[in-house]
Write a protein that holds these residues in place. Sequence first.
Motif, PDB file in Angstrom:
ATOM      1  N   THR A  25      53.337  22.816  59.802  1.00  0.00           N
ATOM      2  CA  THR A  25      52.583  24.075  59.834  1.00  0.00           C
ATOM      3  C   THR A  25      51.437  23.972  60.851  1.00  0.00           C
ATOM      4  O   THR A  25      51.211  24.878  61.659  1.00  0.00           O
ATOM      5  CB  THR A  25      52.027  24.390  58.429  1.00  0.00           C
ATOM      6  OG1 THR A  25      53.157  24.565  57.570  1.00  0.00           O
ATOM      7  CG2 THR A  25      51.157  25.627  58.397  1.00  0.00           C
ATOM      8  N   LEU A  26      50.735  22.849  60.813  1.00  0.00           N
ATOM      9  CA  LEU A  26      49.608  22.687  61.741  1.00  0.00           C
ATOM     10  C   LEU A  26      50.091  22.569  63.183  1.00  0.00           C
ATOM     11  O   LEU A  26      49.446  23.079  64.111  1.00  0.00           O
ATOM     12  CB  LEU A  26      48.766  21.468  61.330  1.00  0.00           C
ATOM     13  CG  LEU A  26      48.033  21.650  59.985  1.00  0.00           C
ATOM     14  CD1 LEU A  26      47.403  20.342  59.530  1.00  0.00           C
ATOM     15  CD2 LEU A  26      46.963  22.749  60.069  1.00  0.00           C
ATOM     16  N   ALA A  27      51.255  21.950  63.367  1.00  0.00           N
ATOM     17  CA  ALA A  27      51.822  21.884  64.723  1.00  0.00           C
ATOM     18  C   ALA A  27      52.138  23.302  65.199  1.00  0.00           C
ATOM     19  O   ALA A  27      51.927  23.646  66.373  1.00  0.00           O
ATOM     20  CB  ALA A  27      53.081  21.020  64.732  1.00  0.00           C
ATOM     21  N   MET A  78      41.909  23.068  54.660  1.00  0.00           N
ATOM     22  CA  MET A  78      40.882  22.038  54.812  1.00  0.00           C
ATOM     23  C   MET A  78      41.065  21.236  56.104  1.00  0.00           C
ATOM     24  O   MET A  78      40.095  20.731  56.654  1.00  0.00           O
ATOM     25  CB  MET A  78      40.832  21.131  53.578  1.00  0.00           C
ATOM     26  CG  MET A  78      40.274  21.828  52.345  1.00  0.00           C
ATOM     27  SD  MET A  78      38.758  22.811  52.624  1.00  0.00           S
ATOM     28  CE  MET A  78      37.543  21.524  52.938  1.00  0.00           C
ATOM     29  N   ALA A  79      42.301  21.138  56.584  1.00  0.00           N
ATOM     30  CA  ALA A  79      42.499  20.453  57.873  1.00  0.00           C
ATOM     31  C   ALA A  79      41.843  21.276  58.983  1.00  0.00           C
ATOM     32  O   ALA A  79      41.114  20.737  59.826  1.00  0.00           O
ATOM     33  CB  ALA A  79      43.988  20.267  58.151  1.00  0.00           C
ATOM     34  N   ILE A  80      42.069  22.583  58.965  1.00  0.00           N
ATOM     35  CA  ILE A  80      41.475  23.445  60.008  1.00  0.00           C
ATOM     36  C   ILE A  80      39.948  23.410  59.911  1.00  0.00           C
ATOM     37  O   ILE A  80      39.229  23.349  60.902  1.00  0.00           O
ATOM     38  CB  ILE A  80      42.015  24.890  59.885  1.00  0.00           C
ATOM     39  CG1 ILE A  80      43.509  24.906  60.210  1.00  0.00           C
ATOM     40  CG2 ILE A  80      41.244  25.860  60.780  1.00  0.00           C
ATOM     41  CD1 ILE A  80      44.200  26.238  59.973  1.00  0.00           C
ATOM     42  N   GLN A 106      49.635  32.885  61.665  1.00  0.00           N
ATOM     43  CA  GLN A 106      49.700  33.081  60.215  1.00  0.00           C
ATOM     44  C   GLN A 106      50.387  31.863  59.612  1.00  0.00           C
ATOM     45  O   GLN A 106      51.380  31.361  60.163  1.00  0.00           O
ATOM     46  CB  GLN A 106      50.479  34.352  59.860  1.00  0.00           C
ATOM     47  CG  GLN A 106      50.604  34.557  58.337  1.00  0.00           C
ATOM     48  CD  GLN A 106      51.344  35.828  57.954  1.00  0.00           C
ATOM     49  OE1 GLN A 106      50.787  36.912  58.002  1.00  0.00           O
ATOM     50  NE2 GLN A 106      52.606  35.688  57.566  1.00  0.00           N
ATOM     51  N   VAL A 107      49.851  31.365  58.465  1.00  0.00           N
ATOM     52  CA  VAL A 107      50.474  30.233  57.773  1.00  0.00           C
ATOM     53  C   VAL A 107      50.936  30.697  56.401  1.00  0.00           C
ATOM     54  O   VAL A 107      50.212  31.413  55.709  1.00  0.00           O
ATOM     55  CB  VAL A 107      49.494  29.045  57.646  1.00  0.00           C
ATOM     56  CG1 VAL A 107      49.229  28.435  59.019  1.00  0.00           C
ATOM     57  CG2 VAL A 107      48.175  29.438  56.979  1.00  0.00           C
ATOM     58  N   GLU A 108      52.149  30.318  56.005  1.00  0.00           N
ATOM     59  CA  GLU A 108      52.676  30.719  54.702  1.00  0.00           C
ATOM     60  C   GLU A 108      52.612  29.496  53.795  1.00  0.00           C
ATOM     61  O   GLU A 108      53.197  28.450  54.087  1.00  0.00           O
ATOM     62  CB  GLU A 108      54.103  31.251  54.845  1.00  0.00           C
ATOM     63  CG  GLU A 108      54.137  32.338  55.896  1.00  0.00           C
ATOM     64  CD  GLU A 108      55.212  33.391  55.728  1.00  0.00           C
ATOM     65  OE1 GLU A 108      56.048  33.283  54.824  1.00  0.00           O
ATOM     66  OE2 GLU A 108      55.191  34.340  56.542  1.00  0.00           O
ATOM     67  N   VAL A 109      51.881  29.646  52.703  1.00  0.00           N
ATOM     68  CA  VAL A 109      51.501  28.483  51.907  1.00  0.00           C
ATOM     69  C   VAL A 109      51.513  28.810  50.418  1.00  0.00           C
ATOM     70  O   VAL A 109      51.557  29.989  50.035  1.00  0.00           O
ATOM     71  CB  VAL A 109      50.068  28.045  52.305  1.00  0.00           C
ATOM     72  CG1 VAL A 109      50.035  27.424  53.675  1.00  0.00           C
ATOM     73  CG2 VAL A 109      49.097  29.230  52.246  1.00  0.00           C
ATOM     74  N   THR A 110      51.473  27.765  49.608  1.00  0.00           N
ATOM     75  CA  THR A 110      51.320  27.977  48.160  1.00  0.00           C
ATOM     76  C   THR A 110      50.203  27.072  47.646  1.00  0.00           C
ATOM     77  O   THR A 110      49.900  26.045  48.262  1.00  0.00           O
ATOM     78  CB  THR A 110      52.607  27.625  47.376  1.00  0.00           C
ATOM     79  OG1 THR A 110      52.902  26.243  47.582  1.00  0.00           O
ATOM     80  CG2 THR A 110      53.785  28.479  47.800  1.00  0.00           C
ATOM     81  N   GLY A 131      56.563  22.263  66.494  1.00  0.00           N
ATOM     82  CA  GLY A 131      55.545  22.782  67.419  1.00  0.00           C
ATOM     83  C   GLY A 131      56.215  23.308  68.686  1.00  0.00           C
ATOM     84  O   GLY A 131      55.858  24.378  69.204  1.00  0.00           O
ATOM     85  N   ALA A 132      57.223  22.560  69.189  1.00  0.00           N
ATOM     86  CA  ALA A 132      57.911  22.973  70.417  1.00  0.00           C
ATOM     87  C   ALA A 132      58.682  24.277  70.188  1.00  0.00           C
ATOM     88  O   ALA A 132      58.759  25.128  71.089  1.00  0.00           O
ATOM     89  CB  ALA A 132      58.859  21.871  70.877  1.00  0.00           C
ATOM     90  N   LEU A 133      59.230  24.431  68.973  1.00  0.00           N
ATOM     91  CA  LEU A 133      59.955  25.675  68.673  1.00  0.00           C
ATOM     92  C   LEU A 133      59.006  26.874  68.776  1.00  0.00           C
ATOM     93  O   LEU A 133      59.321  27.904  69.391  1.00  0.00           O
ATOM     94  CB  LEU A 133      60.566  25.584  67.261  1.00  0.00           C
ATOM     95  CG  LEU A 133      61.243  26.841  66.733  1.00  0.00           C
ATOM     96  CD1 LEU A 133      62.444  27.244  67.594  1.00  0.00           C
ATOM     97  CD2 LEU A 133      61.712  26.642  65.270  1.00  0.00           C
ATOM     98  N   ILE A 134      57.810  26.720  68.203  1.00  0.00           N
ATOM     99  CA  ILE A 134      56.841  27.828  68.248  1.00  0.00           C
ATOM    100  C   ILE A 134      56.387  28.067  69.694  1.00  0.00           C
ATOM    101  O   ILE A 134      56.293  29.213  70.153  1.00  0.00           O
ATOM    102  CB  ILE A 134      55.625  27.530  67.329  1.00  0.00           C
ATOM    103  CG1 ILE A 134      56.084  27.320  65.881  1.00  0.00           C
ATOM    104  CG2 ILE A 134      54.569  28.648  67.418  1.00  0.00           C
ATOM    105  CD1 ILE A 134      56.815  28.498  65.258  1.00  0.00           C
TER     106      ILE A 134
END
Length: 524
Positions: free
Chosen positions: A217-219, A249-251, A227-231, A184-187
């Motif tokens: 990803t959520l952080a 589903m978390a969002i 944008q989230v990259e997911v499978t 999260g801190a990196l982003i």
Amino acid sequence: MSSDGVRIFVFDTTLRDGEQSPGASLNVEEKIEIARQLERLGVDVIEAGFPISSPGDFRAVQEVSKIVHNAAVCGLTRAVHKDIEVAAEALKPAKRPRIHTGLGVSDIHLKYKLRMSREEALQRGVEAVKFARRFVDEVEYFLEDAGRADPEYIYRVIEAVIDAGASVINVPDTTGYTVPEEFGALIRGIMNNVPNIDKAIVSVHCHDDLGMATANTLAGVLNGARQVEVTINGIGERAGNTSLEEVVMAIHTRKDVFKDMYTGINTTEIYKTSRLVSTLTGILVPPNKAIVGANAFAHSSGIHQDGVLKERTTYEIIDPRSVGITESKIILTARSGRHGVRHRLEELGYRFDNQQFERIYEKFLELADKKKQVYDEDLELLVADAASTVVQTYELLHVQALAGDKVVPTATVKLRHVNGEEHVATATGTGPVDAAYSAINNIVQAPNELLEFTMQAVTEGIDAMAEVTVRVRGQEGDVFTGRGSATDIVVASAKAYVQALNKLLDRRSGVRRATIGEEELEHV
Ligand code: KIV
Ligand code: ZN
């Protein structure tokens, strides 16, 4: 941010990073089927493959580009002109083509894999983006192994590639090394320190080596990624990628945390998509998998059952219907007729032309003859069997096995070659399945190593369908997955093995990794 909230774009890489799961190779038709379902699910971007890596991947990106209407279609490339040209060619039919190019940024990658200085790598990245922009408007740049890289260098690379024309910046935790606070801190650091960051969307791409892909990803999202990259089912390299279903589903569920964020996902399509990907890749979903596992909404302790019966929300934070899990009241039988079967298939999201439907209906009647009641899961297996388009060099006509504690396990199999010839062989083994496999090997001369054999009961009861998945490695090192289902476990096992061998023979007879060698591919 629009007046309705903050849109989080969903970039699905099931067909590229997901397909990099060992043994999960999908053929072009299977990729097309998954792409169609991803559109119904409502993803924003479909990464369909790595076009230069093989003729199969090239075709997959090209064919997916033709059938996708709403989502952007993306092809992966190294920061190399040839890769970018090939990807642009494969993406030509796409309504919204996107080239995803990039290079490593961690000192480990720069020193050992790329053998470049930071400056050289930065210049190479800028060059690649400028070149890609000659072909498409949407260029996404990935900074491989950003999770282990120096943030100051990351900021410089991002600023330079945005100036060169990249509109999406992918920050991957390639090795699944980071923890949520750190990622999260990196982003946040990127959002605060890259002067032109407002000209791009920041994307997060996490791997699950420490089981933290979803949390990371959520952080990222909470700190500015859009944008989230997911499978689907979290499949992917090694321990896998971030699961689409978990992030979405978390969002969706934790509005108090994610405030006005939303995705374009139609959540009721989640379960169906999960089943489709599992059946076509042969990668089973663990029963305890969040959102889509068989036990995700099962309550077994008396206290929990009592609570849920009184009020569902006592122990359930998600309504199973919101992800498309409905308790089917419809059970088909041999008397259901074409109309009933087609209707149920459509409710499950499958649409077929008449010829395809007749193939499935014929199989349905065979199954309904053996089993009194045919459940949704049974239907899904029939659909997956019928969808396979690999050349069926051998067809299993018959298998008969003798087993018990006082006999030598023996099996006889009859196979029909595509040229019409029938072959029969008998063999013994350590058990009936081993004997059947030896008999098949005596007919199909395709040396291989059996890497994995798994069996699960798909429906309940003594007449349950057994679903067998096998993985075999051919002499050239490629891994092939076969899946078979039947009410008899030896028959299901034999079907799965014959399917895997057919894929091996199919590959042997033609398709080869031709464009570039594996060794070169390692230097992405
Ligand atoms: O994990 C990773 O870094 C990747 C890139 C190629 C995007 O998959
Ligand atoms: Zn990845």
